[in-house]
Design a protein around this motif. Sequence first.
Motif, PDB file in Angstrom:
ATOM      1  N   GLN A  11      48.667  44.985  79.924  1.00 33.66           N
ATOM      2  CA  GLN A  11      49.533  44.706  78.764  1.00 33.66           C
ATOM      3  C   GLN A  11      48.894  43.802  77.610  1.00 33.66           C
ATOM      4  OE1 GLN A  11      50.751  44.496  82.008  1.00 33.66           O
ATOM      5  NE2 GLN A  11      51.114  46.516  81.845  1.00 33.66           N
ATOM      6  N   GLY A  12      47.709  43.347  77.943  1.00 39.42           N
ATOM      7  CA  GLY A  12      46.951  42.371  77.032  1.00 39.42           C
ATOM      8  C   GLY A  12      47.453  41.023  77.346  1.00 39.42           C
ATOM      9  N   GLN A  13      48.019  40.679  78.475  1.00 42.75           N
ATOM     10  CA  GLN A  13      48.248  39.150  79.005  1.00 42.75           C
ATOM     11  C   GLN A  13      46.995  38.574  79.470  1.00 42.75           C
ATOM     12  OE1 GLN A  13      51.509  40.236  81.107  1.00 42.75           O
ATOM     13  NE2 GLN A  13      53.146  39.310  79.728  1.00 42.75           N
ATOM     14  N   THR A  14      46.592  37.518  78.749  1.00 42.17           N
ATOM     15  CA  THR A  14      45.583  36.730  79.377  1.00 42.17           C
ATOM     16  C   THR A  14      45.876  35.981  80.850  1.00 42.17           C
ATOM     17  OG1 THR A  14      44.819  36.032  77.038  1.00 42.17           O
ATOM     18  CG2 THR A  14      43.954  34.684  78.707  1.00 42.17           C
ATOM     19  N   VAL A  58      31.847  42.820  75.275  1.00 47.15           N
ATOM     20  CA  VAL A  58      31.166  43.564  76.389  1.00 47.15           C
ATOM     21  C   VAL A  58      32.708  43.616  77.331  1.00 47.15           C
ATOM     22  CG1 VAL A  58      29.959  44.068  78.162  1.00 47.15           C
ATOM     23  CG2 VAL A  58      28.953  43.081  76.082  1.00 47.15           C
ATOM     24  N   TYR A  59      33.278  44.811  77.469  1.00 48.38           N
ATOM     25  CA  TYR A  59      34.284  44.645  78.427  1.00 48.38           C
ATOM     26  C   TYR A  59      34.268  45.815  79.346  1.00 48.38           C
ATOM     27  CZ  TYR A  59      35.972  49.087  75.871  1.00 48.38           C
ATOM     28  OH  TYR A  59      36.064  50.028  75.409  1.00 48.38           O
ATOM     29  N   ARG A  60      35.200  45.846  80.473  1.00 49.75           N
ATOM     30  CA  ARG A  60      35.341  46.647  81.530  1.00 49.75           C
ATOM     31  C   ARG A  60      36.532  46.650  82.176  1.00 49.75           C
ATOM     32  NH1 ARG A  60      31.515  50.264  84.425  1.00 49.75           N
ATOM     33  NH2 ARG A  60      33.119  51.494  85.597  1.00 49.75           N
ATOM     34  N   GLN A  61      37.011  48.062  82.396  1.00 49.77           N
ATOM     35  CA  GLN A  61      38.483  47.904  82.854  1.00 49.77           C
ATOM     36  C   GLN A  61      38.198  48.110  84.548  1.00 49.77           C
ATOM     37  OE1 GLN A  61      41.342  50.162  81.161  1.00 49.77           O
ATOM     38  NE2 GLN A  61      42.881  49.932  82.854  1.00 49.77           N
ATOM     39  N   TYR A  62      38.772  47.244  85.292  1.00 53.59           N
ATOM     40  CA  TYR A  62      38.685  47.478  86.785  1.00 53.59           C
ATOM     41  C   TYR A  62      39.968  47.280  87.379  1.00 53.59           C
ATOM     42  CZ  TYR A  62      33.813  46.352  86.782  1.00 53.59           C
ATOM     43  OH  TYR A  62      32.535  46.258  86.392  1.00 53.59           O
ATOM     44  N   ALA A  63      40.426  48.550  88.169  1.00 56.15           N
ATOM     45  CA  ALA A  63      41.916  48.520  88.413  1.00 56.15           C
ATOM     46  C   ALA A  63      42.622  48.285  87.301  1.00 56.15           C
ATOM     47  CB  ALA A  63      42.080  47.664  89.429  1.00 56.15           C
ATOM     48  N   LEU A  64      43.537  47.176  87.331  1.00 53.04           N
ATOM     49  CA  LEU A  64      44.851  46.510  86.602  1.00 53.04           C
ATOM     50  C   LEU A  64      44.357  45.555  85.548  1.00 53.04           C
ATOM     51  CD1 LEU A  64      48.024  47.053  88.765  1.00 53.04           C
ATOM     52  CD2 LEU A  64      46.996  48.800  87.142  1.00 53.04           C
ATOM     53  N   SER A  65      42.972  45.152  85.707  1.00 56.32           N
ATOM     54  CA  SER A  65      42.635  44.023  84.826  1.00 56.32           C
ATOM     55  C   SER A  65      41.429  44.632  83.983  1.00 56.32           C
ATOM     56  CB  SER A  65      41.915  43.034  85.746  1.00 56.32           C
ATOM     57  OG  SER A  65      43.133  42.469  86.691  1.00 56.32           O
ATOM     58  N   VAL A  66      41.291  44.076  82.775  1.00 55.62           N
ATOM     59  CA  VAL A  66      40.228  44.297  81.896  1.00 55.62           C
ATOM     60  C   VAL A  66      39.511  42.923  81.728  1.00 55.62           C
ATOM     61  CG1 VAL A  66      39.698  44.709  79.578  1.00 55.62           C
ATOM     62  CG2 VAL A  66      41.813  45.859  80.682  1.00 55.62           C
ATOM     63  N   PHE A  67      38.137  43.127  82.135  1.00 62.25           N
ATOM     64  CA  PHE A  67      37.274  41.806  81.908  1.00 62.25           C
ATOM     65  C   PHE A  67      36.626  41.982  80.523  1.00 62.25           C
ATOM     66  CE2 PHE A  67      37.826  42.559  86.435  1.00 62.25           C
ATOM     67  CZ  PHE A  67      38.218  41.049  86.934  1.00 62.25           C
ATOM     68  N   LEU A  68      36.727  40.798  79.922  1.00 63.42           N
ATOM     69  CA  LEU A  68      35.997  40.775  78.460  1.00 63.42           C
ATOM     70  C   LEU A  68      34.760  39.398  78.460  1.00 63.42           C
ATOM     71  CD1 LEU A  68      38.653  41.993  77.350  1.00 63.42           C
ATOM     72  CD2 LEU A  68      37.784  41.282  75.381  1.00 63.42           C
ATOM     73  N   LEU A  69      33.819  40.065  78.301  1.00 67.80           N
ATOM     74  CA  LEU A  69      32.722  39.041  78.350  1.00 67.80           C
ATOM     75  C   LEU A  69      31.992  39.106  76.975  1.00 67.80           C
ATOM     76  CD1 LEU A  69      31.008  39.766  81.613  1.00 67.80           C
ATOM     77  CD2 LEU A  69      32.509  37.971  81.053  1.00 67.80           C
TER      78      LEU A  69
END
Length: 132
Positions: A11-14, A58-69
């Motif tokens: 949902q975009g919540q940090t 640089v991002y990657r979606q894992y399961a229900l989370s999105v990691f942005l580096l």
Amino acid sequence: MIKFVLMVNQQGQTRLSRYYEPVELSRRAALEAAAVRCCLSRNKDQCSFVEYKDFRLVYRQYALSVFLLIFMFNIKSNFVEVLDKYFSRVIMFNLDSVHVILDEMIQNGHIVETNKSRVLAPLTAINKMVDG
């Protein structure tokens, strides 16, 4: 050099943010929202590297989370592997441990450790003290 790390839900919540360069608090929310919107709006077939303003996302979606580096390349999968090794399923209820893991891997915006055993050593020692 890494500018900042974000972990958000779909949902975009940090859920986690760590800045390695000073960014004004008033600017952080807008910057995070724009970066997340930019990444979440992309098609699954598109590359996970995005140029956004002065940043390389640089991002990657894992399961229900999105990691942005931000301005980082190979560390994201290693970070997720360490999280998988330490946590069974739920990490949102133990964000202190996530911060310890991130701090062991990245300091002052530079990668200092990628070995999973060494990254998890402080948490393992704390858990032994608590259990013992």
